[in-house]
Scaffold this active site. Structure first.
Site, PDB file in Angstrom:
ATOM      1  N   GLU A  56       5.727  11.971 -82.535  1.00 41.28           N
ATOM      2  CA  GLU A  56       6.257  13.108 -81.765  1.00 41.28           C
ATOM      3  C   GLU A  56       7.784  13.089 -81.712  1.00 41.28           C
ATOM      4  O   GLU A  56       8.390  12.018 -81.666  1.00 41.28           O
ATOM      5  CB  GLU A  56       5.720  13.038 -80.327  1.00 41.28           C
ATOM      6  CG  GLU A  56       4.217  13.177 -80.271  1.00 41.28           C
ATOM      7  CD  GLU A  56       3.614  12.723 -78.946  1.00 41.28           C
ATOM      8  OE1 GLU A  56       2.599  13.305 -78.537  1.00 41.28           O
ATOM      9  OE2 GLU A  56       4.147  11.792 -78.318  1.00 41.28           O
ATOM     10  N   LYS A  69      13.943  12.039 -78.631  1.00 38.65           N
ATOM     11  CA  LYS A  69      13.281  10.751 -78.846  1.00 38.65           C
ATOM     12  C   LYS A  69      12.240  10.915 -79.942  1.00 38.65           C
ATOM     13  O   LYS A  69      11.547  11.935 -79.996  1.00 38.65           O
ATOM     14  CB  LYS A  69      12.608  10.265 -77.553  1.00 38.65           C
ATOM     15  CG  LYS A  69      11.897   8.916 -77.734  1.00 38.65           C
ATOM     16  CD  LYS A  69      11.454   8.309 -76.412  1.00 38.65           C
ATOM     17  CE  LYS A  69      10.132   8.850 -75.944  1.00 38.65           C
ATOM     18  NZ  LYS A  69       9.622   8.143 -74.750  1.00 38.65           N
ATOM     19  N   ARG A 112      11.236   3.896 -68.432  1.00 46.86           N
ATOM     20  CA  ARG A 112      11.324   5.278 -67.935  1.00 46.86           C
ATOM     21  C   ARG A 112       9.959   5.802 -67.504  1.00 46.86           C
ATOM     22  O   ARG A 112       9.846   6.611 -66.593  1.00 46.86           O
ATOM     23  CB  ARG A 112      12.043   6.194 -68.898  1.00 46.86           C
ATOM     24  CG  ARG A 112      11.212   6.700 -70.104  1.00 46.86           C
ATOM     25  CD  ARG A 112      10.390   7.933 -69.738  1.00 46.86           C
ATOM     26  NE  ARG A 112      10.066   8.784 -70.827  1.00 46.86           N
ATOM     27  CZ  ARG A 112       8.830   8.975 -71.300  1.00 46.86           C
ATOM     28  NH1 ARG A 112       7.795   8.338 -70.796  1.00 46.86           N
ATOM     29  NH2 ARG A 112       8.631   9.830 -72.272  1.00 46.86           N
ATOM     30  N   GLN A 140       2.390  -1.246 -71.074  1.00 42.74           N
ATOM     31  CA  GLN A 140       3.120  -0.575 -69.980  1.00 42.74           C
ATOM     32  C   GLN A 140       2.929  -1.264 -68.622  1.00 42.74           C
ATOM     33  O   GLN A 140       3.691  -1.026 -67.677  1.00 42.74           O
ATOM     34  CB  GLN A 140       2.647   0.888 -69.821  1.00 42.74           C
ATOM     35  CG  GLN A 140       2.605   1.714 -71.095  1.00 42.74           C
ATOM     36  CD  GLN A 140       3.944   1.816 -71.786  1.00 42.74           C
ATOM     37  OE1 GLN A 140       4.986   2.010 -71.140  1.00 42.74           O
ATOM     38  NE2 GLN A 140       3.951   1.674 -73.098  1.00 42.74           N
ATOM     39  N   THR A 201      -4.799   3.442 -69.963  1.00 39.33           N
ATOM     40  CA  THR A 201      -5.599   2.955 -71.085  1.00 39.33           C
ATOM     41  C   THR A 201      -5.186   3.689 -72.354  1.00 39.33           C
ATOM     42  O   THR A 201      -4.534   4.737 -72.293  1.00 39.33           O
ATOM     43  CB  THR A 201      -7.099   3.194 -70.827  1.00 39.33           C
ATOM     44  OG1 THR A 201      -7.348   4.596 -70.790  1.00 39.33           O
ATOM     45  CG2 THR A 201      -7.538   2.549 -69.510  1.00 39.33           C
ATOM     46  N   GLY A 225      -2.318   7.541 -69.232  1.00 38.17           N
ATOM     47  CA  GLY A 225      -2.850   7.277 -70.573  1.00 38.17           C
ATOM     48  C   GLY A 225      -3.347   8.503 -71.323  1.00 38.17           C
ATOM     49  O   GLY A 225      -3.398   8.503 -72.542  1.00 38.17           O
ATOM     50  N   ASP A 227      -2.464  11.574 -72.851  1.00 40.57           N
ATOM     51  CA  ASP A 227      -1.179  12.203 -73.171  1.00 40.57           C
ATOM     52  C   ASP A 227      -1.184  12.878 -74.538  1.00 40.57           C
ATOM     53  O   ASP A 227      -0.139  13.041 -75.150  1.00 40.57           O
ATOM     54  CB  ASP A 227      -0.045  11.164 -73.069  1.00 40.57           C
ATOM     55  CG  ASP A 227      -0.256   9.972 -73.997  1.00 40.57           C
ATOM     56  OD1 ASP A 227      -1.300   9.921 -74.676  1.00 40.57           O
ATOM     57  OD2 ASP A 227       0.625   9.102 -74.057  1.00 40.57           O
ATOM     58  N   SER A 292       0.563  12.601 -65.897  1.00 39.35           N
ATOM     59  CA  SER A 292       1.756  12.217 -66.666  1.00 39.35           C
ATOM     60  C   SER A 292       1.497  12.246 -68.169  1.00 39.35           C
ATOM     61  O   SER A 292       0.498  11.703 -68.641  1.00 39.35           O
ATOM     62  CB  SER A 292       2.158  10.805 -66.236  1.00 39.35           C
ATOM     63  OG  SER A 292       3.047  10.235 -67.151  1.00 39.35           O
ATOM     64  N   VAL A 293       2.423  12.860 -68.907  1.00 37.84           N
ATOM     65  CA  VAL A 293       2.345  12.796 -70.373  1.00 37.84           C
ATOM     66  C   VAL A 293       3.645  12.267 -70.980  1.00 37.84           C
ATOM     67  O   VAL A 293       3.664  11.824 -72.123  1.00 37.84           O
ATOM     68  CB  VAL A 293       2.005  14.173 -71.003  1.00 37.84           C
ATOM     69  CG1 VAL A 293       0.585  14.577 -70.665  1.00 37.84           C
ATOM     70  CG2 VAL A 293       2.984  15.250 -70.590  1.00 37.84           C
TER      71      VAL A 293
HETATM   72  P1  NAD Z   1      -1.740  -0.615 -74.955  1.00 33.68           P
HETATM   73  O1  NAD Z   1      -2.589  -0.319 -76.150  1.00 33.68           O
HETATM   74  O2  NAD Z   1      -0.752  -1.712 -75.027  1.00 33.68           O
HETATM   75  O3  NAD Z   1      -2.681  -0.905 -73.665  1.00 33.68           O
HETATM   76  C1  NAD Z   1      -3.812  -0.147 -73.345  1.00 33.68           C
HETATM   77  C2  NAD Z   1      -4.820  -1.057 -72.643  1.00 33.68           C
HETATM   78  O4  NAD Z   1      -5.922  -0.219 -72.225  1.00 33.68           O
HETATM   79  C3  NAD Z   1      -5.386  -2.158 -73.538  1.00 33.68           C
HETATM   80  O5  NAD Z   1      -5.190  -3.409 -72.941  1.00 33.68           O
HETATM   81  C4  NAD Z   1      -6.878  -1.793 -73.662  1.00 33.68           C
HETATM   82  O6  NAD Z   1      -7.699  -2.925 -73.745  1.00 33.68           O
HETATM   83  C5  NAD Z   1      -7.102  -1.017 -72.372  1.00 33.68           C
HETATM   84  N1  NAD Z   1      -8.260  -0.124 -72.387  1.00 33.68           N
HETATM   85  C6  NAD Z   1      -8.676   0.704 -73.373  1.00 33.68           C
HETATM   86  N2  NAD Z   1      -9.788   1.362 -72.992  1.00 33.68           N
HETATM   87  C7  NAD Z   1     -10.068   0.942 -71.726  1.00 33.68           C
HETATM   88  C8  NAD Z   1     -11.067   1.286 -70.784  1.00 33.68           C
HETATM   89  N3  NAD Z   1     -12.023   2.176 -71.082  1.00 33.68           N
HETATM   90  N4  NAD Z   1     -11.051   0.685 -69.572  1.00 33.68           N
HETATM   91  C9  NAD Z   1     -10.089  -0.218 -69.266  1.00 33.68           C
HETATM   92  N5  NAD Z   1      -9.103  -0.585 -70.128  1.00 33.68           N
HETATM   93  C10 NAD Z   1      -9.088   0.003 -71.337  1.00 33.68           C
HETATM   94  O7  NAD Z   1      -1.033   0.767 -74.610  1.00 33.68           O
HETATM   95  P2  NAD Z   1       0.234   1.005 -73.637  1.00 33.68           P
HETATM   96  O8  NAD Z   1       1.504   0.991 -74.430  1.00 33.68           O
HETATM   97  O9  NAD Z   1       0.129   0.153 -72.425  1.00 33.68           O
HETATM   98  O10 NAD Z   1      -0.025   2.528 -73.259  1.00 33.68           O
HETATM   99  C11 NAD Z   1      -1.135   2.863 -72.454  1.00 33.68           C
HETATM  100  C12 NAD Z   1      -1.377   4.352 -72.534  1.00 33.68           C
HETATM  101  O11 NAD Z   1      -0.298   5.033 -71.917  1.00 33.68           O
HETATM  102  C13 NAD Z   1      -1.456   4.880 -73.954  1.00 33.68           C
HETATM  103  O12 NAD Z   1      -2.513   5.817 -74.022  1.00 33.68           O
HETATM  104  C14 NAD Z   1      -0.129   5.557 -74.186  1.00 33.68           C
HETATM  105  O13 NAD Z   1      -0.202   6.605 -75.120  1.00 33.68           O
HETATM  106  C15 NAD Z   1       0.181   6.050 -72.786  1.00 33.68           C
HETATM  107  N6  NAD Z   1       1.596   6.225 -72.463  1.00 33.68           N
HETATM  108  C16 NAD Z   1       1.915   7.296 -71.697  1.00 33.68           C
HETATM  109  C17 NAD Z   1       3.226   7.489 -71.315  1.00 33.68           C
HETATM  110  C18 NAD Z   1       3.571   8.636 -70.419  1.00 33.68           C
HETATM  111  O14 NAD Z   1       4.762   8.924 -70.233  1.00 33.68           O
HETATM  112  N7  NAD Z   1       2.596   9.276 -69.820  1.00 33.68           N
HETATM  113  C19 NAD Z   1       4.234   6.600 -71.749  1.00 33.68           C
HETATM  114  C20 NAD Z   1       3.867   5.502 -72.502  1.00 33.68           C
HETATM  115  C21 NAD Z   1       2.536   5.318 -72.868  1.00 33.68           C
END
Ligand code: NAD
Length: 336
Positions: A56, A69, A112, A140, A201, A225, A227, A292-293
Site C-alpha cells: 500500500e 508511506k 504510531r 505490534q 491478529t 488487525g 485492515d 483501526s486500519v
Molecule cells: P504478527 O503476524 O506479528 O502477529 C499476529 C499474531 O496474531 C500472531 O502471533 C498470530 O499467531 C496471532 N493470531 C493469528 N490468528 C489468531 C487468532 N485467531 N487468535 C489469536 N491470535 C491469532 O502481526 P502484527 O505485525 O503484530 O500485526 C497484527 C495485525 O495488525 C495485522 O493484521 C496487521 O495487518 C495489523 N496492523 C494494523 C495496523 C493499524 O494501523 N490498524 C498497524 C499495523 C498492523
C-alpha cells in the site's frame, strides 16, 4: 541532501527516549494534526492486492509538507521468517517538491499504531480502565502494551494468541518491565474483566476473533488487525450493537470492520470527537469500537515528530538521494 533515519539509528533513537515517552509524545502530535483535519488532503490508500498479501501507498499533505508511506501486510510472511508488516516513508517540501526526510517505518509504524490506539482510548475507554486484553501477541503487541501503560496507566494484561511462543515472547520482552501478565487459555478468558480489548491478529480472512455473545458491556474495543478487504476480526452483530469510531471513513468502509455493514452504517471519525463536534463515550455501559486500519495522517504525524526529535542529534545521516546539477537545466552535465 536528504536526512535519513535507517534501522540502526531508529533503534538508537528509540532506546534513548524510550517507547513509552515516544508514544506519549506522538499522541500529542497526532492530536494536533487530527484537530486540524480540514487542512489535510485525504484519500483512501492505494492498495495492490495479491494472493500473498497487500502493498500500500499512503499519501497526505497539509499543503506545506507532503508525506507518504510504503507499507505491506503479508500474514503468511511469519511462516518463512519474515514480518507481516514492513514500511518506510518520506516527508517532502510542497513548495519545491523536494524530499526532505526519509525514514524506516517498520518500528515507527508500530509506535504510531500504538499512539493512535491510545489517542482513541483516551476519548473512548471507560473511566479508570486498568485491565487490557491483548488478542494476538505478535510484532505490534509490546508497543500497544507500553503505549497503554504510558498514557492510561494500564498495568494488567490478559493475553491470548493461537501461537504459545508469541505469548512467551511477549512475556520475556515486557514482564521484566513490571507488567502483570495473565496467560489466558481462550479468548473468552482473555477478555474476562478487561476494560479495553485489543484485537491484533493477522490472517487474510474474515475471522471472528470476538463473537457477539462473548462481549458484555462497558468496554472499549481497539480493533487493529482487520485492515484490508476480506480481513476482519469482529462479529458483525457485535459491531451493530456498538458505537463505532474510525480514522477516515472512506478508507475504513473499504478496509475495516465496517466493510461488513451497510455502507451508510453510522460511525464517527476520531477528529470529530477530538474537536468536540461529536460525542465519544456517552455512558458507562456502552461498547465503543475503534475500527483501526491505519491512516496516512498518522504516518505524517509520526514522521513530523521523528524529524523534529532527531533534528539536533546524530540519530540521522544525510544521503545523496536527489540529483542536483549546478545548472538545473543541465542534468546531462552531471554525467560529464
Ligand atoms: P504478527 O503476524 O506479528 O502477529 C499476529 C499474531 O496474531 C500472531 O502471533 C498470530 O499467531 C496471532 N493470531 C493469528 N490468528 C489468531 C487468532 N485467531 N487468535 C489469536 N491470535 C491469532 O502481526 P502484527 O505485525 O503484530 O500485526 C497484527 C495485525 O495488525 C495485522 O493484521 C496487521 O495487518 C495489523 N496492523 C494494523 C495496523 C493499524 O494501523 N490498524 C498497524 C499495523 C498492523
Amino acid at each position: 541532501m536528504v536526512r535519513f533515519v535507517g534501522v540502526e539509528n531508529m533503534v538508537r533513537w528509540v532506546r534513548s527516549i524510550g517507547v513509552e515517552q515516544i508514544v506519549a509524545d506522538m499522541v500529542d502530535y497526532l492530536e494536533a494534526d487530527f484537530t486540524r483535519w480540514d487542512q489535510f488532503d485525504k484519500t483512501p490508500r492505494v492498495a495492490s492486492h495479491s494472493p500473498y498479501g497487500v502493498i500500500e501507498l499512503m499519501p497526505t499533505s497539509d499543503r506545506q509538507t507532503y508525506s507518504f508511506k510504503y507499507v505491506n501486510g503479508h500474514p503468511i510472511n511469519t511462516k518463512i521468517g519474515r514480518q507481516t508488516v514492513t514500511a518506510f516513508g518520506v516527508l517532502a517540501d510542497v513548495a519545491s517538491g523536494y524530499p526532505l526526510f526519509l525514514s524506516e517505518m517498520t518500528l515507527l509504524t508500530a509506535l504510531r499504531t500504538a499512539a493512535t490506539s491510545v489517542m482513541a482510548a483516551k476519548l473512548l475507554a471507560p473511566p479508570n480502565a486498568s485491565v487490557l486484553s491483548l488478542i494476538g501477541t505478535g510484532a505490534q503487541a509490546e508497543f500497544q502494551a507500553l503505549g497503554f501503560r504510558s498514557v492510561l496507566g494500564m498495568l494488567t494484561l490478559r493475553v491470548f494468541d493461537t501461537d504459545p511462543q508469541a505469548v512467551q515472547k511477549l512475556r520475556t520482552n515486557i514482564e521484566p518491565l513490571g507488567f502483570d501478565i495473565v496467560d489466558a487459555a481462550t479468548v473468552e478468558d482473555a477478555i474476562a474483566g478487561a476494560h479495553v480489548i485489543t484485537t491484533c491478529t493477522a490472517d487474510k480472512t474474515k475471522a471472528t476473533i470476538l463473537r457477539d455473545d462473548m462481549v458484555a458491556s462497558s468496554v472499549h474495543i481497539n480493533a487493529i488487525g482487520g485492515d484490508c478487504p476480506g480481513k476482519t476480526e469482529l462479529d458483525a452483530a457485535l459491531l451493530m450493537r456498538s458505537n463505532i469510531f474510525a480514522e477516515y471513513l472512506p478508507q475504513t468502509r473499504i478496509e475495516g470492520e465496517l466493510q461488513q455493514l451497510d455502507p451508510k452504517w453510522p460511525a464517527t471519525e476520531l477528529w470529530e470527537v477530538l474537536t468536540g463536534a461529536s460525542p465519544g463515550r456517552t455512558s458507562g455501559d456502552q461498547i465503543t469500537i475503534f475500527d483501526s486500519v491505519g491512516f496516512a495522517i498518522e504516518d505524517f504525524s509520526a514522521l513530523r515528530y521523528l524529524s523534529d526529535s532527531v533534528a539536533d542529534t546524530d540519530f540521522f545521516e544525510t544521503i545523496d538521494l536527489i540529483a542536483e546539477p549546478s545548472d538545473p537545466k543541465n542534468l546531462f552535465g552531471l554525467l560529464d
